[in-house]
Design an enzyme around this catalytic site. Structure first.
Site, PDB file in Angstrom:
ATOM      1  N   LYS A 112       0.964  -1.124   0.426  1.00 36.54           N
ATOM      2  CA  LYS A 112       0.245  -0.305  -0.187  1.00 36.54           C
ATOM      3  C   LYS A 112       0.652   1.439   0.207  1.00 36.54           C
ATOM      4  O   LYS A 112       2.042   1.415   0.609  1.00 36.54           O
ATOM      5  CB  LYS A 112      -0.632   0.311   1.491  1.00 36.54           C
ATOM      6  CG  LYS A 112      -2.131   0.933   1.075  1.00 36.54           C
ATOM      7  CD  LYS A 112      -2.624   1.078   2.759  1.00 36.54           C
ATOM      8  CE  LYS A 112      -3.443   1.681   2.502  1.00 36.54           C
ATOM      9  NZ  LYS A 112      -4.609   2.691   3.434  1.00 36.54           N
TER      10      LYS A 112
ATOM     11  N   SER B  36      -9.186   1.607   3.020  1.00 41.56           N
ATOM     12  CA  SER B  36      -8.573   2.730   2.468  1.00 41.56           C
ATOM     13  C   SER B  36      -7.810   2.288   1.962  1.00 41.56           C
ATOM     14  O   SER B  36      -7.211   2.189   0.593  1.00 41.56           O
ATOM     15  CB  SER B  36      -7.598   3.852   2.836  1.00 41.56           C
ATOM     16  OG  SER B  36      -7.037   3.088   4.259  1.00 41.56           O
TER      17      SER B  36
ATOM     18  N   SER C 289      -9.074  -0.440   7.572  1.00 41.95           N
ATOM     19  CA  SER C 289      -8.682  -0.421   6.089  1.00 41.95           C
ATOM     20  C   SER C 289      -7.915  -2.073   6.255  1.00 41.95           C
ATOM     21  O   SER C 289      -8.098  -2.030   4.759  1.00 41.95           O
ATOM     22  CB  SER C 289      -7.791   0.702   6.364  1.00 41.95           C
ATOM     23  OG  SER C 289      -8.536   2.118   5.973  1.00 41.95           O
TER      24      SER C 289
HETATM   25  N1  GLN Z   1     -12.462   4.945   6.803  1.00 51.28           N
HETATM   26  C1  GLN Z   1     -11.361   4.788   8.472  1.00 51.28           C
HETATM   27  C2  GLN Z   1     -11.289   6.223   7.979  1.00 51.28           C
HETATM   28  O1  GLN Z   1     -11.707   7.022   7.157  1.00 51.28           O
HETATM   29  C3  GLN Z   1     -10.498   4.294   8.343  1.00 51.28           C
HETATM   30  C4  GLN Z   1      -9.581   4.490   7.499  1.00 51.28           C
HETATM   31  C5  GLN Z   1      -8.038   3.102   7.888  1.00 51.28           C
HETATM   32  O2  GLN Z   1      -9.034   2.418   8.911  1.00 51.28           O
HETATM   33  N2  GLN Z   1      -7.076   3.872   7.400  1.00 51.28           N
HETATM   34  O3  GLN Z   1     -10.873   6.841   8.534  1.00 51.28           O
END
Ligand code: GLN
Length: 487
Positions: free
Chosen positions: A80, A155, A179
Site C-alpha cells: 500500500k 482505504s 482499512s
Molecule cells: N475509514 C476510516 C477512516 O476514514 C478508517 C481508515 C483506515 O483504517 N485507515 O478514517
C-alpha cells in the site's frame, strides 16, 4: 491457468519442489497486472525491473539454501502506498506527496524483503488512508473485481482489489479504523489487523498514531499468517512496538475448535444491517459451532460510541501528523511571497477535500477551550470501549461479528455524504480504539454476488486464536477459493 492464480502456499510448494522459479512466477504476476490493471486501477506504481532482479536473487538464494523452509522466499508482494520502500515513490494517494521518494523502507517491508519477498509495486489508497472506499485517492478510484461499478472498500482498496483480482498473491495494507478488514470483506479475501504494537509502524506514514497498524491481505488465513508472522516483533525504530512471543499458529489440516469460546456481541446485529450480511454471519457462526467451538452471546455496550469517538481522535491525531506537509521538506511546493504564503498555497492546493475536513475537525477538537469537551471526552469513552473488550475476553477467546453493515457499495453513492461513509466503519473502529487484533475472512455472498466478510477480534497479542478459527473454517468451506470473473 496462469501462475498468477497460485495462492502463496501453492506457489511456495511449487517453488520448493523446483517446479517453477520465482522469475516465472513474478513475470506471470507482472503480465497479469499489465493485462488487468487498466480496468481495476489497483496500482499507483509498478516496478517490473526491480521485481525481476529481486526474483532472480531469490532463485539464486533458493539454490544455495537447499533446506530452506521459508514460505516467503520468491513470493511477489504489493505494498500500500502509505508504506515506504526505497527506490519507489510514496504518495499516500495525495498530490502533496507527488513524486516523493522516501529515504527509508518501512520495517515491516524490510523484514519481508529480508525473507526474500518480491515487491512488485505500490497500491492505491484513500488520501493518507482517510476513507472507506478508495474514492478519496488523488490518483483515481480503484474498482472492485467482483463488480467494476462498485468500490473495493478502503482505504487499502488497491491492495484488496489486487489480491482479489489475482494480480498478486498477497499485499500489505494499513488499518487505522478498518482499512484492511473492510476492503478484505468487500473483495472476498482474508485480512488481518494485528494488535497495536505487534508490527512496527516505522515507515508507515502516520495518520492516527495511536490507532495505525500495518496489516496483510491475502487469499486465505494460511497465506496471511505466513506474511504476518514474518513482520511481527519489536523494532528499535518504533518505541510502541513490543516483543511478545507469537504463539505457534496451528495450520495444515487442523479444523478442531473444541475448547475455543467465541462470543457473538449483540450490539453488532443492529437495525440497518443488510439482512443477507446478517444471514451469512449467522451461518458462519453455525459452521464454527459444528467444528466444536462454544458459542456465547456477549455484550460490548459502548459500541455505539465508536464512530463519534474515532472521528474525534483520528482527525485530532491526523491534524498534528499532517502539519509537516508544508511544501518545505516533502513533496512539491507551490511558491509564494512569504513563508506563510508558501504554506497556505501548498496545503490549500495539494490536500484533497476529505483530508482538509479532517484537519479542520481535528484542529478544532484540540483547540484550547474545546479540548476537554471533544478530545478529552473522546479519550474517556475510548477507555470504556477498551474496558468492554477486557470484560468480554474474561469469558470468551474471540468475538465473531460482521466486518461491515453492507457489501460493497456503488462508486459515487456516498459522494456528498461524509457521515454515511463514516457510519460504514461502525464495526471495525472498536478494535483500533481498543488496540486488539482483528481478522476478516469471506463467508459467502449476497444476492448480487458480492462477498460478505466475517470479523474476528481477539485478546491483545493473540492473533494466533484468530488465525486458528479462520483457518479451521477455511478447511471445511471454500468461499475463500471463489475468484471473480475478470479479463
Ligand atoms: N475509514 C476510516 C477512516 O476514514 C478508517 C481508515 C483506515 O483504517 N485507515 O478514517
Amino acid at each position: 491457468m496462469s501462475l498468477a492464480d497460485l495462492s502463496l502456499v501453492e506457489a511456495y510448494t511449487l517453488l520448493r519442489r523446483g517446479e517453477i522459479s520465482s522469475r516465472e512466477l513474478t513475470q506471470a504476476v507482472l503480465d497479469r497486472i499489465t493485462a488487468l490493471d487498466d480496468e481495476l486501477h489497483a496500482f499507483l506504481h509498478i516496478a517490473p525491473e526491480l521485481a525481476l532482479e529481486q526474483a532472480d536473487a531469490a532463485d539464486r538464494r533458493r539454490k544455495s539454501e537447499q533446506s530452506s523452509e521459508n514460505p516467503l522466499l520468491g513470493i511477489p508482494l504489493a505494498v500500500k502506498d502509505v508504506l515506504t520502500v526505497t527506490g519507489m515513490p510514496c504518495t499516500c494517494g495525495s498530490k502533496i506527496l507527488q513524486d516523493y521518494h522516501p529515504p527509508h523502507t518501512a520495517t515491516a517491508v524490510k523484514r519481508l524483503q529480508a525473507a526474500g519477498m518480491i515487491i512488485v509495486g505500490k497500491t492505491n489508497t484513500d488520501e493518507f488512508a482517510m476513507g472507506s472506499s478508495t474514492e478519496n485517492s488523488a490518483y483515481g478510484v480503484t474498482h472492485n473485481p467482483w463488480d467494476l461499478t462498485r468500490v473495493p472498500g478502503g482505504s487499502s482498496g488497491g491492495s484488496a482489489s489486487a489480491v482479489a483480482g489475482r494480480l498478486v498473491p498477497v499485499a500489505l495494507g494499513t488499518d487505522t479504523g478498518g482499512s484492511v478488514r473492510q476492503p478484505a470483506s468487500f473483495c472476498g479475501i482474508t485480512g488481518v489487523k494485528p494488535t497495536y504494537g505487534r508490527v512496527s509502524r516505522f515507515g508507515l506514514i502516520a495518520y492516527g498514531s495511536s490507532l495505525d497498524a500495518c496489516g496483510v491481505l491475502g487469499r486465505s488465513s494460511e497465506d496471511v499468517a505466513a506474511v504476518f508472522s514474518a513482520m511481527a516483533g519489536k523494532d528499535p525504530l518504533d518505541a510502541t512496538s513490543q516483543e511478545i512471543p507469537l504463539k505457534p499458529i496451528p495450520l495444515g489440516g487442523s479444523q478442531d475448535l473444541r475448547g475455543v469460546r467465541i462470543g457473538v456481541p449483540r450490539e453488532y446485529f443492529i437495525e440497518g444491517i443488510q439482512p443477507e450480511v446478517e444471514a451469512r454471519i449467522r451461518e458462519a457462526i453455525e459452521v464454527l459451532r459444528s467444528l466444536g467451538a462454544e458459542i456465547k452471546q456477549v455484550s460490548l455496550p459502548h459500541t455505539e460510541y465508536a464512530v463519534p469517538v474515532y472521528y474525534v481522535i483520528a482527525p485530532a491525531e491526523a491534524s498534528a501528523n499532517l502539519a509537516r506537509y508544508d511544501g518545505i521538506r516533502f513533496g512539491p511546493r507551490v511558491e509564494g511571497d512569504s513563508m506563510w504564503d508558501i504554506f497556505t498555497r501548498t496545503r490549500g492546493g495539494k490536500f484533497g477535500s476529505e483530508v482538509v475536513r479532517r484537519i479542520m475537525l481535528g484542529t478544532y477538537a484540540l483547540s484550547s477551550g474545546y479540548y476537554d469537551a471533544y478530545y478529552g471526552q473522546a479519550q474517556k469513552v475510548r477507555g470504556l470501549i477498551k474496558h468492554d473488550f477486557e470484560q468480554v475476553f474474561q469469558d470468551v477467546d474471540a468475538v465473531a461479528c460482521p466486518v461491515a453493515p453492507t457489501t460493497a457499495f456503488k462508486i459515487g453513492s456516498h459522494g456528498d455524504d461524509p457521515l454515511a461513509m463514516y457510519l460504514e466503519d461502525i464495526f471495525t473502529l472498536p478494535a483500533n480504539l481498543a488496540g486488539v487484533p482483528g481478522l476478516a475472512f469471506p463467508v459467502g455472498f449476497d444476492g448480487k454476488g458480492l462477498p460478505v466478510g466475517m470479523q474476528l477480534m481477539g485478546r491483545h497479542f493473540d492473533e494466533t486464536c484468530l488465525f486458528k478459527i479462520s483457518h479451521a473454517y477455511q478447511q471445511v468451506t471454500d468461499w475463500h477459493k471463489h475468484a471473480p470473473a475478470l479479463g
